[in-house]
Motif scaffolding. Structure first.
Motif, PDB file in Angstrom:
ATOM      1  N   GLU A   5       0.794  -1.115  -0.050  1.00 25.45           N
ATOM      2  CA  GLU A   5       0.008   0.068   0.080  1.00 25.45           C
ATOM      3  C   GLU A   5       1.089   1.461   0.170  1.00 25.45           C
ATOM      4  O   GLU A   5       2.022   1.402   0.726  1.00 25.45           O
ATOM      5  N   ASN A   6       0.541   2.150  -0.968  1.00 28.83           N
ATOM      6  CA  ASN A   6       1.329   3.508  -0.875  1.00 28.83           C
ATOM      7  C   ASN A   6       0.906   4.503   0.082  1.00 28.83           C
ATOM      8  O   ASN A   6      -0.067   5.333   0.113  1.00 28.83           O
ATOM      9  N   LEU A   7       1.687   4.365   1.311  1.00 22.16           N
ATOM     10  CA  LEU A   7       1.396   5.208   2.441  1.00 22.16           C
ATOM     11  C   LEU A   7       2.324   6.548   2.491  1.00 22.16           C
ATOM     12  O   LEU A   7       3.481   6.440   1.836  1.00 22.16           O
ATOM     13  N   ASP A   8       1.763   7.590   2.971  1.00 21.22           N
ATOM     14  CA  ASP A   8       2.720   8.771   3.275  1.00 21.22           C
ATOM     15  C   ASP A   8       3.510   8.740   4.645  1.00 21.22           C
ATOM     16  O   ASP A   8       4.581   9.011   4.480  1.00 21.22           O
ATOM     17  N   VAL A   9       2.929   8.376   5.398  1.00 18.62           N
ATOM     18  CA  VAL A   9       3.345   8.376   6.935  1.00 18.62           C
ATOM     19  C   VAL A   9       2.972   7.162   7.749  1.00 18.62           C
ATOM     20  O   VAL A   9       1.726   6.781   7.590  1.00 18.62           O
ATOM     21  N   ILE A  10       3.853   6.518   8.269  1.00 16.53           N
ATOM     22  CA  ILE A  10       3.658   5.512   9.324  1.00 16.53           C
ATOM     23  C   ILE A  10       3.726   6.015  10.725  1.00 16.53           C
ATOM     24  O   ILE A  10       5.006   6.659  10.871  1.00 16.53           O
ATOM     25  N   ILE A  11       2.844   5.870  11.525  1.00 24.04           N
ATOM     26  CA  ILE A  11       2.863   6.307  13.024  1.00 24.04           C
ATOM     27  C   ILE A  11       3.033   5.111  13.648  1.00 24.04           C
ATOM     28  O   ILE A  11       2.156   4.388  13.881  1.00 24.04           O
ATOM     29  N   ARG A  31      -2.401   9.759   3.453  1.00 27.11           N
ATOM     30  CA  ARG A  31      -2.309   8.299   3.539  1.00 27.11           C
ATOM     31  C   ARG A  31      -1.542   7.811   4.815  1.00 27.11           C
ATOM     32  O   ARG A  31      -0.405   7.904   4.601  1.00 27.11           O
ATOM     33  N   VAL A  32      -2.224   7.569   5.936  1.00 21.37           N
ATOM     34  CA  VAL A  32      -1.464   7.266   7.277  1.00 21.37           C
ATOM     35  C   VAL A  32      -1.961   5.855   7.839  1.00 21.37           C
ATOM     36  O   VAL A  32      -3.095   5.325   7.762  1.00 21.37           O
ATOM     37  N   LEU A  33      -0.809   5.192   8.257  1.00 20.23           N
ATOM     38  CA  LEU A  33      -1.094   4.007   9.125  1.00 20.23           C
ATOM     39  C   LEU A  33      -0.573   4.150  10.482  1.00 20.23           C
ATOM     40  O   LEU A  33       0.539   4.402  10.469  1.00 20.23           O
ATOM     41  N   VAL A  34      -1.411   3.936  11.487  1.00 19.28           N
ATOM     42  CA  VAL A  34      -0.875   3.952  12.912  1.00 19.28           C
ATOM     43  C   VAL A  34      -1.080   2.377  13.312  1.00 19.28           C
ATOM     44  O   VAL A  34      -1.751   1.643  13.299  1.00 19.28           O
ATOM     45  N   ILE A  35       0.327   2.356  13.724  1.00 19.12           N
ATOM     46  CA  ILE A  35       0.586   0.706  14.398  1.00 19.12           C
ATOM     47  C   ILE A  35       0.872   0.793  15.870  1.00 19.12           C
ATOM     48  O   ILE A  35       1.556   1.900  16.345  1.00 19.12           O
ATOM     49  N   GLY A 100       5.393 -10.223  10.882  1.00 16.67           N
ATOM     50  CA  GLY A 100       5.900 -10.397   9.803  1.00 16.67           C
ATOM     51  C   GLY A 100       5.440  -9.380   8.345  1.00 16.67           C
ATOM     52  O   GLY A 100       6.234  -9.430   7.542  1.00 16.67           O
ATOM     53  N   LEU A 101       4.579  -8.695   8.921  1.00 17.07           N
ATOM     54  CA  LEU A 101       3.957  -7.769   7.811  1.00 17.07           C
ATOM     55  C   LEU A 101       4.930  -6.628   7.559  1.00 17.07           C
ATOM     56  O   LEU A 101       5.331  -6.036   8.581  1.00 17.07           O
ATOM     57  N   GLU A 102       5.284  -6.062   6.435  1.00 17.95           N
ATOM     58  CA  GLU A 102       6.192  -4.832   6.388  1.00 17.95           C
ATOM     59  C   GLU A 102       5.361  -4.109   5.571  1.00 17.95           C
ATOM     60  O   GLU A 102       4.887  -4.193   4.373  1.00 17.95           O
ATOM     61  N   VAL A 103       5.135  -2.640   5.988  1.00 15.00           N
ATOM     62  CA  VAL A 103       4.732  -1.665   5.278  1.00 15.00           C
ATOM     63  C   VAL A 103       6.004  -0.396   5.011  1.00 15.00           C
ATOM     64  O   VAL A 103       6.765  -0.360   5.915  1.00 15.00           O
ATOM     65  N   GLU A 104       5.447   0.195   4.160  1.00 14.71           N
ATOM     66  CA  GLU A 104       6.489   1.216   3.759  1.00 14.71           C
ATOM     67  C   GLU A 104       5.643   2.685   3.521  1.00 14.71           C
ATOM     68  O   GLU A 104       4.640   2.765   3.108  1.00 14.71           O
ATOM     69  N   ALA A 105       6.361   3.752   3.921  1.00 18.01           N
ATOM     70  CA  ALA A 105       6.023   5.051   3.667  1.00 18.01           C
ATOM     71  C   ALA A 105       6.929   6.095   3.704  1.00 18.01           C
ATOM     72  O   ALA A 105       8.044   5.629   3.695  1.00 18.01           O
ATOM     73  N   LYS A 106       6.849   7.415   3.283  1.00 22.06           N
ATOM     74  CA  LYS A 106       7.783   8.463   2.927  1.00 22.06           C
ATOM     75  C   LYS A 106       8.233   8.793   4.271  1.00 22.06           C
ATOM     76  O   LYS A 106       9.548   9.207   4.376  1.00 22.06           O
ATOM     77  N   LYS A 107       7.423   9.105   5.116  1.00 17.79           N
ATOM     78  CA  LYS A 107       7.905   9.416   6.606  1.00 17.79           C
ATOM     79  C   LYS A 107       7.429   8.819   7.807  1.00 17.79           C
ATOM     80  O   LYS A 107       6.580   7.877   7.581  1.00 17.79           O
ATOM     81  N   LEU A 108       8.433   8.887   8.764  1.00 14.51           N
ATOM     82  CA  LEU A 108       7.911   8.107   9.761  1.00 14.51           C
ATOM     83  C   LEU A 108       7.789   8.907  11.113  1.00 14.51           C
ATOM     84  O   LEU A 108       8.348  10.008  11.334  1.00 14.51           O
ATOM     85  N   ILE A 109       6.877   8.714  12.054  1.00 17.29           N
ATOM     86  CA  ILE A 109       6.494   9.399  13.562  1.00 17.29           C
ATOM     87  C   ILE A 109       6.624   8.113  14.283  1.00 17.29           C
ATOM     88  O   ILE A 109       5.709   7.080  14.366  1.00 17.29           O
ATOM     89  N   PHE A 110       7.448   8.502  15.364  1.00 19.11           N
ATOM     90  CA  PHE A 110       7.284   7.426  16.853  1.00 19.11           C
ATOM     91  C   PHE A 110       6.596   8.296  17.748  1.00 19.11           C
ATOM     92  O   PHE A 110       7.117   9.352  18.362  1.00 19.11           O
ATOM     93  N   ALA A 111       5.749   7.360  18.303  1.00 23.41           N
ATOM     94  CA  ALA A 111       4.874   7.932  19.478  1.00 23.41           C
ATOM     95  C   ALA A 111       5.006   6.512  20.350  1.00 23.41           C
ATOM     96  O   ALA A 111       4.048   6.239  20.794  1.00 23.41           O
TER      97      ALA A 111
END
Length: 302
Positions: A5-11, A31-35, A100-111
């Motif tokens: 999936e084409n994500l902008d940011v993974i949080i 397009r954001v994914l919060v893990i 084992g799921l790997e997701v990719e984004a342009k930016k990362l935010i660690f919270a």
């Protein structure tokens, strides 16, 4: 959620800071994914305070309401999982979960918050977040006037005592070892009739998390109704440091005024990057991180 999936940011981290960042990004159509693994650091605390409009609310209720509001933005997704690895890619960054799921984004935010290391004291963990607390701003009003112990030493203890003394004058310092105070600090304690006990602590007697007594290793005990503790901690997630994000001397993720880490494209917010451990600060720093990540993407795409 698919790996391609084409994500902008993974949080990484979906409590107050992560959700606040997600809202800022969702409102900018990112397009954001919060893990999130579902283990917020204040999960043992019965009520949250010093957060306007939510004063006295249960922490889980605040988070549940926040999550529902954030997920109304269709470009934001939430994944209940534990992030275990991160790597730099040509496009940005990839995060791998425990499954084992790997997701990719342009930016990362660690919270991702921090992990407190509980002392080996019987009953301590049972009282943590209830009557044994870390912050007078979060808990002090409710503990005002009570017989209170301060589990700390040195400058940390002196600072904490100065804050708590405005809430109660029934104070005892418990250094659990040789006290490390200057003559001037000792004189201040003496002036305020604050006793220093150096004997190590063996146990806390409590009733359903409400501390009643500190039991010392020499057999003596001290009646208390509240206890402030300055605990050592480590980062809850090792991913940021493994990627190359620097830490401060205190162990927080090093960020600038707009929550940028020392690694380009990576932001951090909440407890992992700031010693002010409160819901209000987490929400604020998360919003800044989300806004700055969006601004970076906007400038790159314009």
């Amino acid at each position: 959620m698919t790996a391609g999936e084409n994500l902008d940011v993974i949080i990484v981290g979906g409590s107050y800071a992560g959700l606040s960042a997600a809202m800022a990004l969702g409102r900018s159509l990112r397009r954001v994914l919060v893990i999130d693994s579902g283990l917020p650091c204040n999960r043992h605390t019965p009520h949250s305070h010093n957060f306007i409009t939510q004063d006295g609310e249960k922490p889980a209720a605040i988070a549940e309401k926040a999550r529902a509001q954030v997920l109304r933005y269709p470009s934001v997704q939430f994944l209940n999982a534990l992030a275990v690895r991160g790597r730099k890619t040509e496009r940005g960054f990839a995060i791998t979960t425990q499954s084992g799921l790997e997701v990719e984004a342009k930016k990362l935010i660690f919270a991702t918050g921090i992990r407190d290391h509980m002392p080996d004291i019987q009953g301590f963990a049972d009282c943590w977040g209830i009557s044994v607390v870390h912050c007078p701003y979060c808990h002090g009003y409710e503990l005002q006037g009570l017989k209170t112990g301060i589990m700390a030493n040195g400058e940390r203890a002196f600072h904490l005592v100065s804050l708590v003394h405005t809430l109660t004058d029934k104070l005892t310092i418990l250094t659990a070892g040789k006290a490390d105070f200057t003559p001037e600090q000792r004189a201040t304690f003496s002036r305020h009739r604050i006793e220093i006990i150096e004997t190590e602590i063996g146990a806390l007697a409590h009733r359903q998390g409400a501390v009643e007594k500190v039991i010392l290793n020499n057999g003596n005990s001290l009646a208390v109704e509240a206890l402030y503790a300055a605990l050592p901690f480590t980062q809850h997630s090792e991913i940021p440091h493994a990627l190359g994000c620097e830490l401060t001397e205190q162990g927080y993720l090093k960020v600038d005024a707009v929550q940028k880490t020392t690694l380009e494209g990576v932001y951090a917010c909440g407890d992992s990057s700031n010693m002010m451990r409160s819901v209000a600060n987490a929400v604020y720093s998360g919003q800044v991180a989300g806004a700055m990540a969006n601004a970076a993407l906007a400038h790159e795409q314009f």
